[in-house]
Enzyme design. Structure first.
Site, PDB file in Angstrom:
ATOM      1  N   HIS A 145      -5.269   7.451  -2.584  1.00 23.37           N
ATOM      2  CA  HIS A 145      -6.175   6.421  -2.087  1.00 23.37           C
ATOM      3  C   HIS A 145      -7.282   6.138  -3.093  1.00 23.37           C
ATOM      4  O   HIS A 145      -7.743   7.034  -3.793  1.00 23.37           O
ATOM      5  CB  HIS A 145      -6.783   6.849  -0.748  1.00 23.37           C
ATOM      6  N   HIS A 159       1.791   4.673  -2.781  1.00 25.15           N
ATOM      7  CA  HIS A 159       1.918   6.131  -2.622  1.00 25.15           C
ATOM      8  C   HIS A 159       3.274   6.603  -3.142  1.00 25.15           C
ATOM      9  O   HIS A 159       3.371   7.615  -3.824  1.00 25.15           O
ATOM     10  CB  HIS A 159       1.806   6.530  -1.149  1.00 25.15           C
ATOM     11  N   HIS A 189       0.835  -1.205   0.000  1.00 25.58           N
ATOM     12  CA  HIS A 189       0.000   0.000   0.000  1.00 25.58           C
ATOM     13  C   HIS A 189       0.874   1.261   0.000  1.00 25.58           C
ATOM     14  O   HIS A 189       0.689   2.162  -0.829  1.00 25.58           O
ATOM     15  CB  HIS A 189      -0.921  -0.007   1.229  1.00 25.58           C
ATOM     16  N   GLU A 190       1.833   1.310   0.916  1.00 27.94           N
ATOM     17  CA  GLU A 190       2.651   2.525   1.028  1.00 27.94           C
ATOM     18  C   GLU A 190       3.535   2.713  -0.207  1.00 27.94           C
ATOM     19  O   GLU A 190       3.763   3.839  -0.649  1.00 27.94           O
ATOM     20  CB  GLU A 190       3.494   2.493   2.312  1.00 27.94           C
TER      21      GLU A 190
HETATM   22 ZN    ZN Z   1      -2.406   5.258   2.146  1.00 28.59          ZN
END
Ligand code: ZN
Ligand code: ZN
Length: 283
Positions: free
Chosen positions: A245, A239, A235-236
């Site tokens: 998101h 980014h 997930h990170e």
């Molecule tokens: Zn996030």
């Protein structure tokens, strides 16, 4: 539709029974359960302190809008849309529970494109070879340092598998583009951690490349109270690669950490997001 039809049939049956049955004796105790009483406060668009904090922190509410109920309702609707909840515009039970659940600590960047698609692209690296380095290791973990190295490499590889144009390697010298560290509470950026639970990590968008995990968590495979390191790392990394998101609840770029987090790979929406970077203009 079927549900409506069935409830209509039930209602009609009840009405029919009511008209056929003789009136009940006055003294006869009723076998019907008492009417359910809602004991909590009615759902309201009025923001409580906890909700204001959440909505500000994750980018839904600006300072000047605290007492503006229209804006409050819009902010709640927006948050609900992003979280995959029914958009009631009120602080109902599901919304308050979601605000208490574990998630990424980055704001849910809202763009005009959010209405059209679920993923969001915030920025991108420009034809660069990316390197990453692991600055330190967690205080609490079921893994050895070597295993953590391997898990981070697997997380990187999950993105490379769906976008082979990505060129990301572990750094061997110089300064890595993406610095990975496990840090506590206030750690000199705008996104302090909060101790065990709730926010778990964040990674800055392209250009900065700082990936932080909350060191108050115990990192593992998501079982026995540990947080799933691979899931959060993927997930990170999303980014770090420029994705914001997603409001798709199945996407790994959804802000909320799912209770069932064994599906440690990007979903279809994440794939569409990362691949769209090759075809859309830089924001
Ligand atoms: Zn996030
Ligand atoms: Zn940080």
């Amino acid at each position: 539709m079927l549900k409506l039809l069935l409830s209509g049939i039930v209602l009609i049956s009840c009405l029919a029974l009511t008209t056929c049955l003789p009136p009940a004796e006055q003294d006869e105790p009723s076998n019907l359960p008492p009417a359910v009483q809602y004991e909590g406060p009615p759902p309201s668009a009025t923001l409580n302190e906890k909700a204001v904090k959440f909505l500000k922190r994750f980018g839904y509410l600006r300072e000047s809008n605290d007492n503006n109920l229209v804006s409050a309702e819009e902010a709640i609707r927006s948050m609900q849309a992003h979280a995959g909840l029914l958009q009631t515009g009120t602080l109902d039970e599901a919304t308050m529970a979601k605000m208490e659940s574990q998630r990424c600590s980055f704001p849910d960047v809202m763009t005009a494109e959010d209405k059209k698609k679920r993923y969001s692209v915030v920025s991108r690296w420009r034809n660069e070879t990316l390197t990453y380095g692991i600055f330190n290791y967690p205080n609490c973990t079921i893994y050895t340092n070597d295993q953590i190295d391997a898990i981070i490499a697997e997380a990187v590889n999950e993105w490379v598998k769906i976008d082979p144009s990505l060129n990301i390697t572990k750094f061997v010298s110089g300064t890595p583009k993406i610095n990975i560290s496990f840090v506590f509470f206030d750690h000199s950026d705008k996104y302090p951690f909060d101790g065990p639970g709730k926010v778990l990590g964040h990674c800055f968008y392209p250009g900065t490349g700082q990936m932080h995990f909350d060191n108050s968590e115990c990192w593992g495979d998501g079982t026995n109270g540990t947080k799933n390191l691979k899931y959060v790392a993927i997930h990170e990394l999303g980014h770090c690669l420029g994705l914001g998101h997603s409001n798709d609840s199945l996407a790994i770029m959804n802000a909320y950490y799912p209770s069932n987090n064994t599906q440690c790979k990007p979903a279809a929406d994440d794939t569409a997001g990362i691949q769209s970077m090759h075809t859309t203009a830089s924001p």
